[in-house]
Enzyme design. Structure first.
Site, PDB file in Angstrom:
ATOM      1  N   GLY A  52      67.383 -15.752  43.119  1.00 12.45           N
ATOM      2  CA  GLY A  52      66.452 -15.599  42.223  1.00 12.45           C
ATOM      3  C   GLY A  52      66.819 -14.806  41.188  1.00 12.45           C
ATOM      4  N   HIS A 101      64.719 -12.717  45.158  1.00 13.15           N
ATOM      5  CA  HIS A 101      63.324 -12.582  45.415  1.00 13.15           C
ATOM      6  C   HIS A 101      63.317 -11.843  46.535  1.00 13.15           C
ATOM      7  CE1 HIS A 101      59.293 -14.033  46.464  1.00 13.15           C
ATOM      8  NE2 HIS A 101      59.308 -14.933  45.697  1.00 13.15           N
ATOM      9  N   TYR A 110      64.040 -24.764  46.521  1.00 14.77           N
ATOM     10  CA  TYR A 110      63.719 -24.440  44.966  1.00 14.77           C
ATOM     11  C   TYR A 110      62.991 -25.137  44.313  1.00 14.77           C
ATOM     12  CZ  TYR A 110      65.983 -20.704  41.812  1.00 14.77           C
ATOM     13  OH  TYR A 110      65.957 -19.696  41.144  1.00 14.77           O
TER      14      TYR A 110
END
Ligand code: YXS
Length: 259
Positions: free
Chosen positions: A108, A64, A138
């Site tokens: 991610g 991410h 998460y």
């Protein structure tokens, strides 16, 4: 410079992550490039998709884009987060998506690879799932993706240590399908897409969607949902969450206090 390169080879769509300077961090813009490519490939009725990075990269994806994570007080991985949208787009694509992986896969980025249907990696590939390193809670969907991939003790070790798992261990665990040398991996994956293209696309797409529904079929009570959301809120409301993001931005090690 395009963050994502696309091409169609025969009946196979190829998506190449191309933001090398940012280690293919999964920014909203890069993710949009991938989802746009998937939409185009679907309109072209491709029989398979290969998701890869540039040949020879040291990092397949750094996960991410940390600079796009919200400051504390807001769920960093809500339903409409670009990473969640990408995971669903891969899982719901009506043909097999094959991850051709070289180098490090982080955070991610691991879930993106694991959302793919088949994973083929080079020997230097590693997988590090790192929410604990950043202090990120998460989300349930993400935990389902990873729990469906590896045994619970292993996923706990990966989540709690945030340490990279090498390709050979990933292969031994069944996380990936094959390890192939750099000079062979592209031809190997393309040959696999040809095998797929020779079979019934309807049968394959229906089996893919049925498997998605089956492995995602977890009975979850409202109490369980609310309890887990409350737990996650404690994390993303915390000083530690902000500290993890600040430390990354300031290029220093985080000092977590548990508050
Ligand atoms: O300083 P500049 O501007 O050149 O930018 C640097 C890095 O800041 C940038 N970059 C990233 N930017 C945003 N988000 C990222 N995830 C990210 N990763 C890297 O890319 C430029 C080059 O990075 P640099 O110098 O560190 O490269 P390197 O080759 O020395 O090291 C590569 C990595 C991947 C080992 C290193 O960049 C790294 O550890 N990145 C963070 C990996 C990580 O923890 N990702 C998890 C992100 S959070 C996430 O995915 C989920 C929310 S969760 O945590 O829940 O899984």
């Amino acid at each position: 410079m395009s963050l994502v390169l696309t091409e169609i080879k025969g009946s196979t769509g190829v998506i190449t992550l191309n933001h090398v300077e940012k280690r293919n961090a999964l920014s909203e813009a890069l993710i949009e490039g991938i989802t746009d490519a998937l939409s185009e490939f679907q309109s072209q009725n491709v029989r398979a998709v290969i998701l890869r990075a540039q040949p020879g990269v040291k990092v397949w994806s750094a996960g991410h884009d940390v600079s796009e994570l919200p400051n504390r007080g807001r769920d960093p991985l809500g339903w409409d987060d670009p990473l969640r949208i990408l995971i669903r787009a891969i899982q719901e694509f009506p043909a097999p998506v094959i991850a051709l992986i070289e180098g490090g896969v982080w955070g991610g980025g691991c879930e993106v690879a694991m959302a793919c249907d088949i994973l083929v990696a080079t020997p230097d590939t590693t997988f590090a799932i790192t929410p604990a390193k950043l202090g990120v809670p998460y989300n349930l969907g993400g935990l389902v993706t990873v729990v469906n991939m590896v045994p619970l003790p292993v996923i706990k070790e990966m989540l709690f240590t945030a340490q990279p798992v090498p390709a050979q261990q990933a292969l031994n665990l069944g996380m990936i399908n094959y390890i192939k040398p750099v000079e062979e991996i592209e031809e190997f994956v393309l040959n696999m897409t040809k095998q797929i293209a020779a079979n019934s696309p309807l049968s394959i797409s229906v089996m893919k969607e049925s498997l998605r529904l089956l492995v995602g079929a977890h009975a979850i009570t409202p109490e369980l949902f609310e309890r887990t959301q409350g737990l996650r809120r404690v994390v993303y409301d915390s000083n530690d969450y902000q500290e993890g993001i600040n430390a990354f931005r300031e290029k220093r090690k985080p000092q977590f206090t548990g508050t």
